[in-house]
Design a protein around this motif. Structure first.
Motif, PDB file in Angstrom:
ATOM      1  N   UNK A 205       1.278   3.328   3.961  1.00 56.27           N
ATOM      2  CA  UNK A 205       1.177   3.655   5.509  1.00 56.27           C
ATOM      3  C   UNK A 205       2.459   3.344   6.348  1.00 56.27           C
ATOM      4  N   UNK A 206       2.588   3.879   7.546  1.00 59.35           N
ATOM      5  CA  UNK A 206       3.581   3.699   8.385  1.00 59.35           C
ATOM      6  C   UNK A 206       3.547   2.203   8.929  1.00 59.35           C
ATOM      7  N   UNK A 207       4.747   1.875   9.549  1.00 64.27           N
ATOM      8  CA  UNK A 207       4.817   0.686  10.059  1.00 64.27           C
ATOM      9  C   UNK A 207       4.873  -0.721   8.929  1.00 64.27           C
ATOM     10  N   UNK A 208       3.634  -0.828   8.640  1.00 64.53           N
ATOM     11  CA  UNK A 208       3.479  -1.803   7.695  1.00 64.53           C
ATOM     12  C   UNK A 208       2.512  -1.685   6.638  1.00 64.53           C
ATOM     13  N   UNK A 209       2.984  -1.188   5.384  1.00 63.10           N
ATOM     14  CA  UNK A 209       2.009  -0.790   4.454  1.00 63.10           C
ATOM     15  C   UNK A 209       0.897  -1.799   3.922  1.00 63.10           C
TER      16      UNK A 209
END
Length: 125
Positions: free
Chosen positions: A55-59
């Protein structure tokens, strides 16, 4: 009534899991990335988290680490749900301390059985 947080960046998958769990009587929260998922977990304190990994930003791995390092969220069981289905991927998820690892596409029966078992383990065993 048990509360479940779904952390998944693909809207159609998130909605599908949401609908399946709501039909089974669960209260469901949704987040589109690990950063938002972490914040919702702090606020709502769900009984279980189902999380994608990529996932983007924080996987999912990063979010899981943050959850484990926070005294409020460290005991919330987490199930990874990912298209990454190689043995090494599954081992990596389990070695991080995830309760389970399911693969996409979602098998509804596997999802429901896994959710039920993990909640029962947390509260009734």
């Amino acid at each position: 009534m048990f509360r479940i947080l779904i952390v998944e960046d693909t809207l159609t998958i998130r909605e599908e899991i949401h609908d399946i769990l709501v039909m089974e009587g669960y209260i469901v929260f949704e987040a589109e990335n690990g950063g938002i998922g972490f914040e919702i977990a702090l606020k709502e304190r769900p009984d279980l988290i189902i999380s994608d990994i990529l996932m983007p930003k924080l996987n999912g791995f990063e979010m899981h680490e943050k959850l484990q390092n926070n005294k409020i969220t460290k005991l919330i069981p987490l199930i990874f749900l990912s298209a990454k289905a190689e043995k090494t991927d599954i081992s990596a998820g389990m070695n991080m301390g995830a309760e389970d690892y399911l693969t996409k596409p979602i098998d509804v029966e596997d999802l429901l059985n896994t959710v039920k078992v993990k909640i029962e383990k947390k509260y009734f065993i």
